[in-house]
Enzyme design. Structure first.
Site, PDB file in Angstrom:
ATOM      1  N   ASN A   7       1.045  -1.153  -0.045  1.00 45.24           N
ATOM      2  CA  ASN A   7       0.170  -0.108   0.072  1.00 45.24           C
ATOM      3  C   ASN A   7       0.976   1.190   0.074  1.00 45.24           C
ATOM      4  OD1 ASN A   7      -1.709   2.001   0.615  1.00 45.24           O
ATOM      5  ND2 ASN A   7      -2.804   1.077   2.313  1.00 45.24           N
ATOM      6  N   ARG A  91      -2.594  -2.290  -3.352  1.00 49.78           N
ATOM      7  CA  ARG A  91      -4.036  -1.468  -3.114  1.00 49.78           C
ATOM      8  C   ARG A  91      -3.659   0.058  -4.242  1.00 49.78           C
ATOM      9  NH1 ARG A  91      -4.926   3.347   1.066  1.00 49.78           N
ATOM     10  NH2 ARG A  91      -7.191   3.532   0.742  1.00 49.78           N
ATOM     11  N   HIS A 180     -12.912   2.761   0.275  1.00 46.36           N
ATOM     12  CA  HIS A 180     -12.842   1.594   1.269  1.00 46.36           C
ATOM     13  C   HIS A 180     -13.747   0.612   0.733  1.00 46.36           C
ATOM     14  CE1 HIS A 180     -13.273   5.412   4.425  1.00 46.36           C
ATOM     15  NE2 HIS A 180     -11.766   4.832   4.354  1.00 46.36           N
ATOM     16  N   ARG A 241     -11.808  15.647   7.887  1.00 47.70           N
ATOM     17  CA  ARG A 241     -12.437  15.970   6.906  1.00 47.70           C
ATOM     18  C   ARG A 241     -13.807  16.385   7.351  1.00 47.70           C
ATOM     19  NH1 ARG A 241     -11.069  10.662   4.321  1.00 47.70           N
ATOM     20  NH2 ARG A 241      -9.078  10.937   3.395  1.00 47.70           N
ATOM     21  N   GLU A 384      -7.912  -5.159   5.373  1.00 47.82           N
ATOM     22  CA  GLU A 384      -8.013  -4.794   4.079  1.00 47.82           C
ATOM     23  C   GLU A 384      -6.725  -5.723   3.428  1.00 47.82           C
ATOM     24  OE1 GLU A 384      -8.400  -0.698   5.259  1.00 47.82           O
ATOM     25  OE2 GLU A 384      -9.302  -0.450   3.362  1.00 47.82           O
TER      26      GLU A 384
END
Ligand code: AMP
Length: 398
Positions: A7, A91, A180, A241, A384
């Site tokens: 990743n 990823r 996601h 965010r 993940e």
């Protein structure tokens, strides 16, 4: 089969070497500050072997080589020969409309990922550099791209089209993509297993709530709506965010504060959310401590956070005309008892009945509703990396 999961960020690289026969993590770690001063944290069986060790890492290629050296190190290595790595799963953040599933990486795939760079200018170029670096160091090993957006490509038009002039979709592919996806896919499958539902006949809602966060409606095993949009900025309030706001606020703040659009976007992405609302940090544990210490802004941030997640769950129950089961996952979803309880306290109308004792359990798979609860709610730790390894295995075995 031993699969290396990668990743890559712009200055970082997270990795895990997974034995897919046992699904055990043989080694894992993180290269940080690539291009600056290079730091390696490397773990074997969960134990740190190297902790923030400084390494010259002028670029990702050198970082990949350092990771491979650690994996075959004669003292603490977990493999004896790099040939044991039979595939690499990468990823990739944005696959646009080009990728609705994971793919074996070819030159054409690299080109198509590059064509999505505009949609994720901070992430996709870094993902590409990571793939190229691995290809140089492991030239004959098959590589697979697993996209954050792919799982959501099943959304119907009514869910992904914005109320904007159609030309922006035609010219620039402005639409909801969602993120996601690897986690939502992994957790929804597991939720169906745990509840004994047939995945292809189920209505599930997954709340992936960590520093970033998104809620997804999964009907019959397919994503039918999700809270993140063109970018990860839309949706629930997150660590830094803002989540969804009135778009007119952008212009309003730009005028009032004499900021450019880029500067306002920086505020919305990096200085808002739980951190901005509370004046504390983005870390949920600091918000909790702030609230406990009587900080009124921390208390409102937490209330607003829980409320907006509950609203998405309600909206998605309506979108699917019902819901069978709900899952919470990621850092806050797996650990913050007050958040799962707070969200569930809005959902009595759906038939959600909290099991107070079960609700206190953290960090493991657990059902947090009573046996009589009409809608079951589970906490399911996401994984993940394992999901990427499984996808990679499925493609390279073909
Ligand atoms: P993630 O992005 O999935 O790694 O999640 C990070 C978030 O999970 C941060 O806001 C952390 O504060 C939060 N988190 C981690 N552990 C806990 C915990 N024990 N209680 C509450 N929040 C936690």
């Amino acid at each position: 089969m031993k699969i290396l999961v990668m990743n890559c960020g712009s200055s970082s690289l997270k990795y895990q070497l997974i034995d897919t026969d046992t699904e055990a993590v043989l080694a894992s770690g993180l290269c940080e500050r690539i291009g600056i001063d290079g730091q390696l944290t490397h773990k074997v069986n969960g134990n740190k072997i190297k902790d923030e060790e400084k390494n010259a890492m002028p670029n990702h290629e050198v970082a990949v080589q350092i990771v491979l050296d650690a994996l075959v190190d004669k003292d603490f290595g977990v493999i004896t020969d790099l040939k044991e790595i039979q595939a690499v799963g990468h990823r990739v953040v944005h696959g646009g409309e080009k990728f609705a599933s994971s793919v074996v990486i070819t030159d054409e795939v690299m080109q198509a990922i590059a064509e999505c760079n505009d949609l994720a200018p901070l992430h996709n170029p870094a993902n590409l550099v990571g793939i190229q670096s691995c290809q140089k160091v492991l030239p004959n090993v098959p590589m697979v791209a697993v996209f954050d957006t792919a799982f959501h490509q099943t959304m119907p038009e009514k869910a992904y089209m914005y109320g904007l002039p159609h030309e922006y979709y035609e010219k620039y592919k402005v639409r909801r993509y969602g993120f996601h996806g690897t986690s939502h896919s992994f957790v929804s499958k597991r939720l169906a297993e745990l509840t004994g539902l047939a995945l292809d006949q189920s209505k599930l809602i997954v709340c992936h709530i960590g520093n970033g966060g998104s809620v997804t409606a999964v009907q019959n095993g397919k994503s039918v709506d999700t809270s993140m949009g063109l970018t990860p900025l839309e949706g629930i309030i997150m660590g830094t965010r803002s989540g969804s706001i009135d778009p007119a606020i952008v212009e309003f703040i730009a005028h009032k504060e004499n900021k450019t659009i880029d500067e306002v976007m920086q505020v919305l992405n990096k200085e808002s959310g739980l951190a901005g609302m509370s004046g504390l940090t983005s870390d949920f544990r600091d918000i909790r401590a702030g609230k406990a210490a009587g900080n009124p802004l921390a208390a409102v941030a937490m209330e607003a956070y829980i409320y907006c997640i509950a609203k998405y769950v309600g909206a998605y129950a309506a979108a699917m005309n019902g819901v069978d089961a709900i899952a919470f996952t990621a850092g806050i979803g797996e650990n913050a008892i007050e958040v799962r309880k707070g969200v569930m306290s809005y959902l009595g109308f759906l038939g959600v009945e909290i099991d107070e004792a079960q609700c206190q359990i953290t960090g493991e798979e657990v059902c947090v509703t009573t046996p009589a609860s009409k809608v079951k709610v589970y906490i399911i730790p996401t994984n993940e990396e394992l999901a990427i390894a499984r996808e990679t295995l499925a493609l390279v075995k073909k």
